[in-house]
Design a protein around this motif. Structure first.
Motif, PDB file in Angstrom:
ATOM      1  N   ARG A 135      -6.400   5.194   4.515  1.00  0.00           N
ATOM      2  CA  ARG A 135      -7.236   6.693   5.089  1.00  0.00           C
ATOM      3  C   ARG A 135      -7.155   7.351   6.109  1.00  0.00           C
ATOM      4  NH1 ARG A 135     -10.623   3.063   1.909  1.00  0.00           N
ATOM      5  NH2 ARG A 135     -12.001   2.387   4.511  1.00  0.00           N
ATOM      6  N   TYR A 136      -7.194   6.670   6.976  1.00  0.00           N
ATOM      7  CA  TYR A 136      -6.825   6.853   8.664  1.00  0.00           C
ATOM      8  C   TYR A 136      -5.836   7.630   8.206  1.00  0.00           C
ATOM      9  CZ  TYR A 136      -5.821   7.222  13.110  1.00  0.00           C
ATOM     10  OH  TYR A 136      -5.614   7.912  14.293  1.00  0.00           O
ATOM     11  N   VAL A 137      -4.645   7.504   7.764  1.00  0.00           N
ATOM     12  CA  VAL A 137      -3.549   8.099   7.911  1.00  0.00           C
ATOM     13  C   VAL A 137      -3.335   9.992   6.933  1.00  0.00           C
ATOM     14  CG1 VAL A 137      -0.894   7.933   7.248  1.00  0.00           C
ATOM     15  CG2 VAL A 137      -1.792   5.797   8.711  1.00  0.00           C
ATOM     16  N   GLY A 139       5.693   9.222   0.062  1.00  0.00           N
ATOM     17  CA  GLY A 139       5.052   9.126   0.865  1.00  0.00           C
ATOM     18  C   GLY A 139       5.965   7.840   1.883  1.00  0.00           C
ATOM     19  N   THR A 140       5.331   6.513   1.946  1.00  0.00           N
ATOM     20  CA  THR A 140       5.541   5.618   3.231  1.00  0.00           C
ATOM     21  C   THR A 140       5.222   3.792   1.306  1.00  0.00           C
ATOM     22  OG1 THR A 140       5.941   6.646   4.881  1.00  0.00           O
ATOM     23  CG2 THR A 140       5.543   4.251   4.517  1.00  0.00           C
ATOM     24  N   GLU A 141       5.748   3.549   1.245  1.00  0.00           N
ATOM     25  CA  GLU A 141       5.366   2.084   0.704  1.00  0.00           C
ATOM     26  C   GLU A 141       5.432   0.788   1.929  1.00  0.00           C
ATOM     27  OE1 GLU A 141       6.332  -0.240  -3.194  1.00  0.00           O
ATOM     28  OE2 GLU A 141       7.640  -0.869  -1.547  1.00  0.00           O
ATOM     29  N   LEU A 142       4.511   0.723   1.801  1.00  0.00           N
ATOM     30  CA  LEU A 142       3.678  -0.217   3.175  1.00  0.00           C
ATOM     31  C   LEU A 142       3.766  -1.808   2.752  1.00  0.00           C
ATOM     32  CD1 LEU A 142       3.309  -0.902   6.386  1.00  0.00           C
ATOM     33  CD2 LEU A 142       0.546  -0.301   5.967  1.00  0.00           C
ATOM     34  N   VAL A 198       0.835  -1.426  -0.268  1.00  0.00           N
ATOM     35  CA  VAL A 198      -0.144  -0.180   0.150  1.00  0.00           C
ATOM     36  C   VAL A 198       1.149   1.668  -0.025  1.00  0.00           C
ATOM     37  CG1 VAL A 198      -1.602   1.143   1.178  1.00  0.00           C
ATOM     38  CG2 VAL A 198      -1.451  -1.399   1.141  1.00  0.00           C
ATOM     39  N   HIS A 199       0.540   2.357  -0.919  1.00  0.00           N
ATOM     40  CA  HIS A 199       1.195   3.475  -1.182  1.00  0.00           C
ATOM     41  C   HIS A 199       0.387   4.554  -0.115  1.00  0.00           C
ATOM     42  CE1 HIS A 199       4.311   6.623  -2.329  1.00  0.00           C
ATOM     43  NE2 HIS A 199       3.076   7.232  -2.091  1.00  0.00           N
ATOM     44  N   ILE A 200       0.774   5.001   0.991  1.00  0.00           N
ATOM     45  CA  ILE A 200       0.402   5.975   1.766  1.00  0.00           C
ATOM     46  C   ILE A 200       0.704   7.293   1.734  1.00  0.00           C
ATOM     47  CG2 ILE A 200      -0.494   5.951   4.028  1.00  0.00           C
ATOM     48  CD1 ILE A 200      -0.253   3.618   4.268  1.00  0.00           C
ATOM     49  N   GLN A 201       0.691   8.417   1.878  1.00  0.00           N
ATOM     50  CA  GLN A 201       0.743   9.592   1.658  1.00  0.00           C
ATOM     51  C   GLN A 201       1.327  10.238   2.651  1.00  0.00           C
ATOM     52  OE1 GLN A 201       1.883  11.474  -1.414  1.00  0.00           O
ATOM     53  NE2 GLN A 201       0.906   9.434  -2.688  1.00  0.00           N
ATOM     54  N   ALA A 202       2.337   9.549   3.792  1.00  0.00           N
ATOM     55  CA  ALA A 202       2.810   9.756   5.135  1.00  0.00           C
ATOM     56  C   ALA A 202       4.011  10.138   5.017  1.00  0.00           C
ATOM     57  CB  ALA A 202       1.653   9.717   5.865  1.00  0.00           C
ATOM     58  N   PRO A 203       4.688  10.514   5.681  1.00  0.00           N
ATOM     59  CA  PRO A 203       6.078  10.067   5.874  1.00  0.00           C
ATOM     60  C   PRO A 203       6.112   8.141   6.811  1.00  0.00           C
ATOM     61  CG  PRO A 203       5.759  11.673   7.666  1.00  0.00           C
ATOM     62  CD  PRO A 203       4.102  11.553   6.280  1.00  0.00           C
ATOM     63  N   PRO A 204       7.000   7.491   6.541  1.00  0.00           N
ATOM     64  CA  PRO A 204       7.207   5.735   7.124  1.00  0.00           C
ATOM     65  C   PRO A 204       7.258   5.763   8.744  1.00  0.00           C
ATOM     66  CG  PRO A 204       8.694   6.435   5.898  1.00  0.00           C
ATOM     67  CD  PRO A 204       8.226   7.998   5.754  1.00  0.00           C
ATOM     68  N   ALA A 205       7.639   7.416   9.463  1.00  0.00           N
ATOM     69  CA  ALA A 205       7.053   7.460  11.212  1.00  0.00           C
ATOM     70  C   ALA A 205       5.632   7.846  11.775  1.00  0.00           C
ATOM     71  CB  ALA A 205       7.629   8.702  11.300  1.00  0.00           C
ATOM     72  N   ARG A 206       4.956   7.880  10.222  1.00  0.00           N
ATOM     73  CA  ARG A 206       3.439   8.088  10.561  1.00  0.00           C
ATOM     74  C   ARG A 206       2.961   7.465  10.651  1.00  0.00           C
ATOM     75  NH1 ARG A 206      -0.633   8.846  13.341  1.00  0.00           N
ATOM     76  NH2 ARG A 206      -2.099   8.979  12.311  1.00  0.00           N
ATOM     77  N   VAL A 207       3.100   6.181   9.651  1.00  0.00           N
ATOM     78  CA  VAL A 207       2.204   5.324   9.331  1.00  0.00           C
ATOM     79  C   VAL A 207       2.799   4.458  10.379  1.00  0.00           C
ATOM     80  CG1 VAL A 207       2.356   2.902   7.683  1.00  0.00           C
ATOM     81  CG2 VAL A 207       2.547   5.404   6.967  1.00  0.00           C
ATOM     82  N   TYR A 208       4.079   3.969  10.873  1.00  0.00           N
ATOM     83  CA  TYR A 208       4.489   3.467  11.868  1.00  0.00           C
ATOM     84  C   TYR A 208       3.964   3.429  13.262  1.00  0.00           C
ATOM     85  CZ  TYR A 208       7.355   1.125  15.005  1.00  0.00           C
ATOM     86  OH  TYR A 208       8.291   0.190  16.485  1.00  0.00           O
ATOM     87  N   GLN A 209       3.026   5.121  13.880  1.00  0.00           N
ATOM     88  CA  GLN A 209       2.906   5.701  14.438  1.00  0.00           C
ATOM     89  C   GLN A 209       1.178   5.303  14.720  1.00  0.00           C
ATOM     90  OE1 GLN A 209       2.368   9.765  15.061  1.00  0.00           O
ATOM     91  NE2 GLN A 209       1.195   9.684  17.150  1.00  0.00           N
ATOM     92  N   THR A 243      -6.083  11.281   5.739  1.00  0.00           N
ATOM     93  CA  THR A 243      -7.632  11.676   5.828  1.00  0.00           C
ATOM     94  C   THR A 243      -8.131  12.429   8.301  1.00  0.00           C
ATOM     95  OG1 THR A 243      -8.912  10.580   5.912  1.00  0.00           O
ATOM     96  CG2 THR A 243      -8.292  11.145   3.613  1.00  0.00           C
ATOM     97  N   GLY A 244      -7.079  11.147   8.292  1.00  0.00           N
ATOM     98  CA  GLY A 244      -8.010  11.224   9.568  1.00  0.00           C
ATOM     99  C   GLY A 244      -9.034  10.286   9.894  1.00  0.00           C
ATOM    100  N   LYS A 245      -9.986   9.830   9.016  1.00  0.00           N
ATOM    101  CA  LYS A 245     -10.935   9.088   9.428  1.00  0.00           C
ATOM    102  C   LYS A 245     -10.446   7.963   8.571  1.00  0.00           C
ATOM    103  CE  LYS A 245     -13.876  13.170   9.770  1.00  0.00           C
ATOM    104  NZ  LYS A 245     -15.213  13.346   9.242  1.00  0.00           N
ATOM    105  N   PRO A 246     -10.793   6.752   9.358  1.00  0.00           N
ATOM    106  CA  PRO A 246     -10.956   5.252   8.912  1.00  0.00           C
ATOM    107  C   PRO A 246     -11.783   5.167   7.600  1.00  0.00           C
ATOM    108  CG  PRO A 246     -11.872   4.860  10.541  1.00  0.00           C
ATOM    109  CD  PRO A 246     -11.487   6.328  10.811  1.00  0.00           C
TER     110      PRO A 246
END
Length: 175
Positions: free
Chosen positions: A168-170, A132-135, A36-47, A172-175
């Motif tokens: 979506r959560y990371v 962003g982050t590749e998860l 999954v590609h997430i538009q946020a840094p890896p540290a945010r995805v980890y958290q 937009t703040g909503k799942p």
């Protein structure tokens, strides 16, 4: 017993999910993989992974409420859920939490797989990619009987739905 486990797995399936994440099945287990590609840094995805109670789908929980699920990101931490009436369930145990390397690993026989006595290893790997982050998430299940192996696409559907909610959560703040 066999039909009960299959029915339970089917009941938790994520309707309409692509099941391309089943990458291997064998005589005793299966391997799922999602990227999954997430538009946020890896540290945010980890958290955010540790904030599972904010993004997991309560329909795929014992209590019906995702906010009852916790996942502290430290070795030996219980990935647990409280159940009304004083009950609880252990979904897994964190065996690796390494924020600097973007890795989380848990021993986790999820949901109805617990009834089967299988071993499950869930591994999250985060890497910076394209702003962003590749998860990459892999789930390896071993010790499964034949009819459980056939349920791999349904298990994949539930997990794929979870990773979409995390994204979506990371973002937009909503799942």
């Amino acid at each position: 017993m066999r039909s009960m486990v299959l029915a339970a797995l089917a009941a938790v399936a994520f309707t309409g999910a692509a099941h391309a994440g089943v990458v291997e099945t064998g005589p005793q287990g299966f391997r799922l993989k999602s990227v999954v590609h997430i538009q946020a840094p890896p540290a945010r995805v980890y958290q955010a992974i540790g904030e599972i109670g904010r993004w997991w789908d309560g329909a795929h929980s014992y209590s019906g409420k995702a906010e009852n699920i916790t996942l502290p990101l430290q070795a030996n931490a219980c990935w647990c859920e409280t159940i009304p009436g004083g009950g609880s369930v252990r979904h897994g145990v964190v065996v690796l939490a390494w924020p600097e390397q973007g890795m989380i690993r848990a021993d986790a026989a999820l949901g109805p797989l617990q009834d089967e006595g299988v071993n499950g290893a869930l591994f999250f790997r985060m890497k910076p990619k394209e702003g962003g982050t590749e998860l990459t998430v892999t789930y390896n299940v071993g010790g499964a009987r034949d009819f459980v192996l056939k349920a791999a696409p349904q298990v994949d559907g539930v997990l794929t739905g979870g990773w979409a909610r995390l994204k979506r959560y990371v973002e937009t703040g909503k799942p």
